[in-house]
Design an enzyme around this catalytic site. Structure first.
Site, PDB file in Angstrom:
ATOM      1  N   LEU A 145       0.863  -1.171   0.000  1.00 18.11           N
ATOM      2  CA  LEU A 145       0.000   0.000   0.000  1.00 18.11           C
ATOM      3  C   LEU A 145       0.906   1.228   0.000  1.00 18.11           C
ATOM      4  CD1 LEU A 145      -2.692  -0.949   2.698  1.00 18.11           C
ATOM      5  CD2 LEU A 145      -2.868  -1.166   0.210  1.00 18.11           C
ATOM      6  N   ASP A 146       0.482   2.277  -0.698  1.00 23.77           N
ATOM      7  CA  ASP A 146       1.250   3.515  -0.687  1.00 23.77           C
ATOM      8  C   ASP A 146       1.404   4.015   0.752  1.00 23.77           C
ATOM      9  OD1 ASP A 146       1.320   3.440  -3.452  1.00 23.77           O
ATOM     10  OD2 ASP A 146      -0.492   4.664  -3.654  1.00 23.77           O
ATOM     11  N   LYS A 147       2.437   4.799   0.987  1.00 18.48           N
ATOM     12  CA  LYS A 147       2.725   5.312   2.325  1.00 18.48           C
ATOM     13  C   LYS A 147       1.482   5.901   2.989  1.00 18.48           C
ATOM     14  CE  LYS A 147       5.298   8.987   4.690  1.00 18.48           C
ATOM     15  NZ  LYS A 147       6.244  10.114   4.531  1.00 18.48           N
ATOM     16  N   THR A 149      -1.704   5.530   2.183  1.00 16.72           N
ATOM     17  CA  THR A 149      -2.936   4.737   2.092  1.00 16.72           C
ATOM     18  C   THR A 149      -2.995   3.820   3.308  1.00 16.72           C
ATOM     19  OG1 THR A 149      -2.937   4.771  -0.330  1.00 16.72           O
ATOM     20  CG2 THR A 149      -4.198   3.028   0.734  1.00 16.72           C
ATOM     21  N   ARG A 247      -5.761   5.781  -7.911  1.00 16.45           N
ATOM     22  CA  ARG A 247      -5.468   7.213  -7.991  1.00 16.45           C
ATOM     23  C   ARG A 247      -5.342   7.665  -9.443  1.00 16.45           C
ATOM     24  NH1 ARG A 247      -0.355   7.480  -4.109  1.00 16.45           N
ATOM     25  NH2 ARG A 247      -0.534   9.735  -4.480  1.00 16.45           N
TER      26      ARG A 247
END
Length: 329
Positions: A145-147, A149, A247
């Protein structure tokens, strides 16, 4: 032959039906806890013996009655090192760990984020229960997961679990759902966003829809709540798992996620439709408003169907409350 302290000595005797197979392929079938690539590496490192003879060629053909001994050294200390990192554990056993990642936590060490990552935290939390991935005592990160998120993630503790979960993700056998807040109201209210995603040549930090060189991606969405035509709460289900997929798809279709630092580059004109208080909360939201709310998969060892769901974190709940208070929904 001396088995390294803490390591394993694994023995197999070739039956007539397996004669003529490559030794790395034979051992992968005989020793399912080890991946074929790991076995190949061990053979090339001089860890396979027939009697006193070391076999270093993975393509060696086995013969009926051949007694093979594979010496598996203990998992090397992890790099990076373990650190105390805060996250909520949802499930854990000898094979894997499921957790709720908070926003702001980087998953894997990288330049600029060498410490304080989820991997550091998992190494410290799991300790000796990490059996090792590729010969190193570290967790197997199956997906990221992105930082900024938040939400549900699974990590493997063993090589076998890592391989099985990775195959399930690649084959799209995973049940994943995300919650997000976007600008504008998607039309239709439920549908699909499709398009290949690749690196943006003008900004290497961004991904973009591309006609050449990208990877096909499909996002299915459902509008759960509309705040007039200014904003919406949506559920997204991934048919693929590309970097920044949700996104990128929502931004490309004119509905960037609230707070997105990469794909929301200017003040959305539609924000003027919100009352001042709600508009301020939405425009000041400090991260992409995205939460991995649901993760379902088959346990790689037991075959049990597992499903984990987590509510939106407090900041996204406060965002929804502010949008609802605007009287636009």
């Amino acid at each position: 032959m001396n088995t390294p302290a803490g390591g394993e000595r694994l023995a197999c005797v070739v039956e007539a039906a397996q004669a003529g197979e490559r030794v790395d392929r034979y051992l992968a079938a005989c020793l399912p806890a080890l991946s074929r690539s790991r076995i190949k590496g061990l053979i090339e490192a001089g860890c396979l013996f027939v009697g006193e003879t070391c076999v270093r060629e993975p393509a060696t053909l086995v013969r009926a009655g051949m007694a093979l001994v594979l010496e598996v050294p203990p998992a090397a200390p992890a790099t990076p090192e373990g650190e105390v990192v805060a996250f909520t554990v949802l499930f854990e056993d000898d094979d894997l760990i499921v957790l709720d990642k908070p926003a702001g936590l980087v998953v894997h060490p990288a330049p600029g984020n060498e410490t304080g990552t989820l991997v550091n935290g998992l190494i410290a939390h799991c300790g000796d229960s990490l059996k090792g991935i590729g010969g190193e005592r570290r967790p197997g990160i199956v997906h990221r997961l992105d930082k900024d998120t938040s939400g549900v993630m699974v990590a493997a503790k063993t090589e076998k679990a890592h391989l099985a979960l990775s195959e399930d993700f690649a084959a799209r056998r995973i049940d994943r759902a995300y919650l997000a807040f976007c600008w504008g109201l998607p039309a239709p209210a439920a549908g699909e966003y499709e398009g290949a995603i690749g690196r943006d040549k003008r900004d290497r930090k961004r991904m973009t829809l591309t006609e050449r060189g990208g990877k096909w991606a499909l996002t299915r969405y459902t509008t759960l709540r509309a705040f007039g035509t200014a904003a919406a709460k949506v559920e997204c289900r991934l048919a693929t798992g590309r970097t920044h997929q949700i996104r990128v798809h929502f931004s490309a279709h004119g509905h960037p996620l609230m707070g997105d630092p990469l794909y929301l580059r200017r003040l959305p004109a539609i924000a003027r439709q919100l009352p001042a208080a709600a508009r301020d909360v939405a425009l000041d939201f400090p991260r992409q408003a995205l939460h991995a709310a649901r993760l379902g998969f088959t346990h790689p060892r037991t075959g049990a169907e597992l499903l984990f769901e987590t509510p939106m974190p407090a900041d996204m709940q406060a965002l929804e409350h502010a949008l609802a208070e605007s009287g636009n929904d």
